[in-house]
Design a protein around this motif. Structure first.
Motif, short mmCIF file in Angstrom:
data_model
loop_
_atom_site.label_atom_id
_atom_site.label_comp_id
_atom_site.label_asym_id
_atom_site.label_seq_id
_atom_site.Cartn_x
_atom_site.Cartn_y
_atom_site.Cartn_z
N LEU A 83 11.04 -36.46 -63.98
CA LEU A 83 9.63 -36.12 -64.15
C LEU A 83 9.44 -34.60 -64.28
CD1 LEU A 83 6.72 -37.62 -62.01
CD2 LEU A 83 6.59 -35.42 -63.12
N MET B 8 2.40 -33.78 -55.72
CA MET B 8 2.39 -35.00 -56.51
C MET B 8 2.53 -36.20 -55.58
SD MET B 8 4.49 -34.56 -59.99
CE MET B 8 3.70 -36.11 -60.45
N CYS C 191 4.27 -39.25 -55.82
CA CYS C 191 5.33 -39.78 -56.68
C CYS C 191 6.45 -40.21 -55.75
CB CYS C 191 5.80 -38.68 -57.64
SG CYS C 191 7.26 -39.08 -58.57
N SER D 69 1.08 -39.74 -60.27
CA SER D 69 1.90 -39.84 -61.48
C SER D 69 1.71 -41.15 -62.23
CB SER D 69 3.39 -39.67 -61.12
OG SER D 69 3.81 -40.69 -60.24
N ASP D 70 1.20 -42.19 -61.56
CA ASP D 70 0.88 -43.44 -62.25
C ASP D 70 -0.04 -44.30 -61.39
OD1 ASP D 70 2.44 -45.23 -60.56
OD2 ASP D 70 4.23 -44.63 -61.63
N ASN E 52 3.01 -39.88 -66.42
CA ASN E 52 4.33 -39.27 -66.48
C ASN E 52 4.60 -38.66 -67.86
OD1 ASN E 52 5.65 -39.82 -63.86
ND2 ASN E 52 5.33 -41.96 -64.42
N HIS F 124 1.67 -40.36 -73.16
CA HIS F 124 2.66 -39.75 -72.27
C HIS F 124 3.37 -38.54 -72.88
CE1 HIS F 124 2.67 -42.77 -69.00
NE2 HIS F 124 2.35 -43.62 -69.97
N TYR G 236 -1.79 -30.92 -66.74
CA TYR G 236 -1.44 -30.27 -65.47
C TYR G 236 -2.02 -28.86 -65.41
CZ TYR G 236 1.80 -33.72 -63.54
OH TYR G 236 2.35 -34.85 -62.98
#
Length: 394
Positions: free
Chosen positions: A24, A135, A137, A198-199, A218, A375, A384
């Motif tokens: 990532l 994050m 994640c 992240s998702d 991601n 993505h 970001y």
């Protein structure tokens, strides 16, 4: 704010990314560098996957006599030798970790140390950098508690609830429910500017959190992942990549059972490739010839392995729940196949594809188009930058 954002985007930012999971931060770095920013990654490279980092930490005491000594010392003296060694490595390079415009932690346990040491290392990061982001994640306090409280219909804890995974073997996730990790969580959230998911598997647990800044999908570097249009001429190749430490958590046991049925029924139509614990470069090479990739079961969204396979035009069995379909406005079974925790259902979906190979070709094209749209690593890097800029201290 728009003018400030444009100024920051013109300004060459100095960015520190701490930790790495499934490539990532490497993909994000590549996108940020394309936009002209200076990026440093520090971490372990995600263990056997061996992702590149700019400043490498090394995990010792992982096997043989040294591991035995580590366990004895911890049991008798309550001293974690791994954490102590990582702290020593940190002290050697810590002066390189100051005065960044933005710092991002991959996770609440980015340095992979016990909470007491983690807070000590993070305290240095917080004191010497104004804008630190987190994050969500991998497992963390929020997502673990959400899953344990049955916030998901199924999750990585489903095998634990079903007795397939012991409490001891599931420690890597359950540790986040302890008082020490809860205290670490509070400490981090007190000091960060905000948290980014992240998702969907991390977005849903964070929805009502005041520190939550939103989800950035991601980032996938489509420039280095070549798309190969699928044409079914002979046998359909099914690829199953196994991470042995997460065999039940990823649902590999369910995939194994389904593949036994498929092999028995369609031996003349399929080739099945199963690999275990391959480094990243070998893993990518191994699934190149595949048409169908079996990724994971207990997820609502796709992780990195699935997304990179989709970028290469594979039909991936992975997390693709209704929440994900709604978020991206997609129809079921058009971009990825939702791998439910049920062997019979997995078999039926495999049979559908084997008996209707034109769907494999259609989904392959859709998967690549989806990755390019939703993505792309440069577009995600811009997202970001936008979040970091809007929520940074001057």
């Amino acid at each position: 704010m728009l003018n400030v954002l444009k100024t920051y985007q013109r300004y060459k930012m100095k960015i520190l990314l701490i930790g790495e999971y499934s490539r990532l931060h490497n993909s994000l770095k590549e996108g940020l560098e394309k936009l002209g920013h200076q990026v440093t990654i520090i971490g372990f490279g995600d263990h056997f996957k061996q992702f590149p980092v700019d400043i490498q930490f090394h995990l010792k005491y992982q096997a043989g006599v040294s591991r035995f000594i580590k366990r004895i010392v911890y049991k008798t003296l309550k001293i974690d030798l791994v954490s102590r060694d990582i702290e020593k490595q940190f002290d050697v390079i810590k002066k390189q970790l100051t005065q960044f415009d933005v710092v991002q932690l991959i996770n609440e346990n980015a340095f992979n140390t016990v909470p007491k040491t983690e807070k000590k290392l993070l305290d240095y990061i917080f004191k010497h950098n104004k804008n630190v982001f987190l994050m969500s994640c991998g497992t963390d306090y929020t997502s673990v508690n959400f899953a344990l409280n049955k916030g998901f219909e199924y999750s990585i804890f489903t095998p634990y609830f079903e007795g397939k995974v012991s409490k001891k073997s599931n420690y890597y996730a359950l540790k986040f429910t302890s008082d020490a990790y809860k205290d670490l969580h509070k400490y981090i959230f007190k000091n960060i500017q905000g948290v980014i998911a992240s998702d969907m598997d991390y977005h849903l647990p964070l929805n009502d959190n005041p520190k939550y800044l939103g989800m950035v999908p991601n980032p996938i570097n489509t420039d280095i992942l070549e798309y190969s249009p699928i044409k079914i001429e002979n046998k359909i190749v099914i690829f199953h990549g196994v991470n042995s430490s997460k065999f039940y958590v990823k649902g590999n046991d369910l995939f194994d059972e389904a593949l036994k049925t498929i092999q028995a029924k369609y031996a003349d139509k399929v080739d099945i490739i199963t690999v275990t614990n391959l480094p990243y470069t070998d893993y990518i090479e191994a699934f190149n010839k595949a048409h169908i990739v079996l990724d994971q079961v207990y997820a609502y969204d796709q992780g990195f392995n699935a997304l990179e396979a989709m970028a290469k035009g594979k039909v991936v069995f992975t997390g693709a729940e209704q929440e994900w379909l709604d978020f991206y406005n997609l129809a079921e079974n058009t971009v990825a196949i939702n791998a439910l925790p049920d062997v019979k259902t997995i078999v039926e979906k495999l049979e559908w594809l084997i008996e209707n190979p034109h769907y494999i070709e259609d989904i392959s094209k859709n998967a690549r188009a989806f990755i390019e749209k939703e993505h792309n690593y440069i577009l995600m890097a811009e997202k970001y930058l936008s979040i970091w800029t809007q929520h940074s201290k001057n």
